[in-house]
Write an enzyme that holds these catalytic residues in place. Structure first.
Site, PDB file in Angstrom:
ATOM      1  N   GLU A  68       6.067  -2.408  -2.219  1.00  0.00           N
ATOM      2  CA  GLU A  68       6.289  -4.157  -2.744  1.00  0.00           C
ATOM      3  C   GLU A  68       7.223  -4.553  -2.682  1.00  0.00           C
ATOM      4  O   GLU A  68       6.772  -5.683  -3.020  1.00  0.00           O
ATOM      5  CB  GLU A  68       5.319  -4.362  -3.775  1.00  0.00           C
ATOM      6  CG  GLU A  68       3.645  -3.413  -3.885  1.00  0.00           C
ATOM      7  CD  GLU A  68       3.115  -2.141  -3.730  1.00  0.00           C
ATOM      8  OE1 GLU A  68       4.492  -1.374  -3.533  1.00  0.00           O
ATOM      9  OE2 GLU A  68       1.961  -1.605  -3.881  1.00  0.00           O
ATOM     10  N   HIS A  84      -6.642   0.528 -12.109  1.00  0.00           N
ATOM     11  CA  HIS A  84      -6.825  -0.480 -11.076  1.00  0.00           C
ATOM     12  C   HIS A  84      -7.913  -1.354 -11.660  1.00  0.00           C
ATOM     13  O   HIS A  84      -9.081  -1.657 -10.582  1.00  0.00           O
ATOM     14  CB  HIS A  84      -7.888   0.226 -10.050  1.00  0.00           C
ATOM     15  CG  HIS A  84      -6.744   1.323  -9.525  1.00  0.00           C
ATOM     16  ND1 HIS A  84      -6.178   2.714  -9.527  1.00  0.00           N
ATOM     17  CD2 HIS A  84      -6.188   0.928  -7.689  1.00  0.00           C
ATOM     18  CE1 HIS A  84      -5.687   3.145  -9.051  1.00  0.00           C
ATOM     19  NE2 HIS A  84      -5.767   2.441  -7.549  1.00  0.00           N
TER      20      HIS A  84
END
Lengths: 360, 77
Positions: free
Chosen positions: A87, A156
């Site tokens: 990322e 998540h």
């Protein structure tokens, strides 16, 4: 780098899309939120060769929550770019492309993953415009999935819009409807500022997740923008105001419909963005009903709900309004379904808060 | 003359059943060829069903209904 490359607003030959009335005409084609989002991105890619998409599984897979379905087939792998799990590298790559005048849409697969790449986001994407004395703009969209409700665990399932909103330099957009998802994404792509675009998985209308009927709705086929920073009164009411955003708008409207039969009139304000925050709309609804409930799927402390309380206290028109909040208590989101639903702002918790507010 | 719209075959065997997950058109609505009519799902795999021709849609299964692959879900006249 040329002056024009530094200033895509001046260089851009692409006229901004119009603002349409919020309520589409009867008979307008219906889409779910995911398809509305895909349509906004695809249409802006057609209109402007500088727009491209990058992220993990945005290509052949179409985005794990279907944000980019079909785009690889239409635009090819040079404009719809699958990345490794890195990322920091690919968000940094997007920032570099943006300062050179492109308009990247970079997907951070789950907002929860921001921890590994936050330096790129808040020290670079958010600050380059400021640190360059306003000379270099970063017209980038960081798109990311938020929210829980499907047993995906503490890493998540977070919302975290308050975390991004706390750091200056980024717009933070949080749509709830298909109409807004398309119009806000179009606005985000056309914005010359970095925009964090946070879609809740539960508003996408995906066949494999529990879906609220409000995740499918009328969406005009033409391009349009929903102005970033303008809240929407999703439902008019007189007894109590729910100030909310994202999936909690759907839940709040469900509760409002249910309580209407008992003579309790609930106004629902959909913020649509956290930065800019439409403080005028918050003050106005508080002044109208005298009672405010903030429903926020983000953590309770040090976040959006507290900011709204401060806004109410700082304005004479809303000072003294009754205030309560339905948020996630300050714990990691549990995996076990019963525990997860005990901390989420469920319709049952919202209903209880409304009843307590009107009884008080 | 009407055109049948069928639940797509999404498995190798082609004889499984799935769910009509979302209708995007109302009964009696006019549609254009290529317009998305519905999302369907078998297990966790989903697909769009688009209109093969333009015309007026008559839906023959309800949203959330279990439907066999290959079964008629609507007609367009």
């Amino acid at each position: 780098m040329s002056v024009t490359a530094q200033n895509p607003a001046a260089a851009g030959a692409h006229a901004p899309s119009p603002v349409l009335p919020v309520e589409p005409e009867a008979g307008t084609r219906r889409l779910n939120t995911a398809k509305a989002l895909q349509e906004a991105i695809g249409s802006q890619m057609e209109a402007n060769p500088e727009v491209f998409v990058m992220g993990e599984d945005v290509g052949a897979y179409g985005g794990i929550f279907s944000s980019t379905t079909g785009l690889l087939d239409r635009f090819g792998p040079q404009r719809v770019i699958d990345t490794p799990i890195s990322e920091t590298a690919f968000i940094g790559l997007g920032i570099g492309a943006a300062v050179e005048g492109m308009r990247p849409i970079v997907e951070l697969m789950f907002v929860d993953f921001f921890g590994v790449c936050m330096d790129q986001i808040y020290n670079h994407m958010a600050k380059i415009h400021y640190e360059s004395g306003g000379n270099v703009r970063v017209p980038m969209v960081l798109m990311t999935a938020t929210g829980g409700g499907y047993s995906d665990g503490a890493q998540h399932s977070q919302s975290l819009w308050g975390t991004f909103a706390h750091l200056p330099g980024m717009k933070v957009v949080v749509p709830s409807t298909p109409y807004d998802a398309k119009g806000l994404m179009t606005a985000a792509i056309q914005s010359d500022d970095p925009v964090v675009y946070m879609f809740h998985k539960g508003v996408m209308g995906l066949p494999w997740m529990a879906k609220n009927k409000r995740s499918i709705g009328a969406v005009p086929e033409q391009d349009y923008i929903v102005p970033i920073g303008k809240a929407r009164v999703a439902r008019e009411g007189t007894d109590v105001s729910i100030v909310t955003l994202s999936l909690s708008v759907h839940h709040s409207l469900d509760v409002a419909e249910k309580l209407e039969g008992e003579g309790i009139s609930v106004e629902v304000l959909d913020l649509r963005s956290v930065v800019p925050l439409d403080r005028e709309a918050i003050v106005a609804t508080a002044a109208k009903t005298g009672r405010v409930i903030v429903v926020d799927e983000d953590y309770q402390s040090f976040g959006l709900s507290g900011e709204i309380a401060a806004t109410l206290a700082e304005n004479a028109a809303s000072r003294g309004a009754a205030f309560s909040r339905v948020c996630v208590p300050d714990v990691p989101i549990p995996y076990a379904r019963d525990l997860e639903y005990a901390v989420l702002p469920t319709p049952a918790r919202i209903e209880a808060a409304v009843r307590a507010a009107v009884a008080g | 003359m009407s055109t049948e719209v069928r639940f797509p075959k999404m498995t190798d065997a082609g004889d499984s059943s799935g769910v009509l997950a979302t209708w995007y058109v109302e009964d009696g609505e006019q549609v254009a060829a290529g317009q998305v009519l519905a999302d369907v799902a078998v297990e966790k795999v989903d697909a769009e069903v688009t209109a093969p021709v333009a015309g007026t849609v008559t839906r023959s299964v309800a949203e959330e209904a279990e439907v066999a692959e290959g079964a008629v879900i609507a007609t367009i006249a």
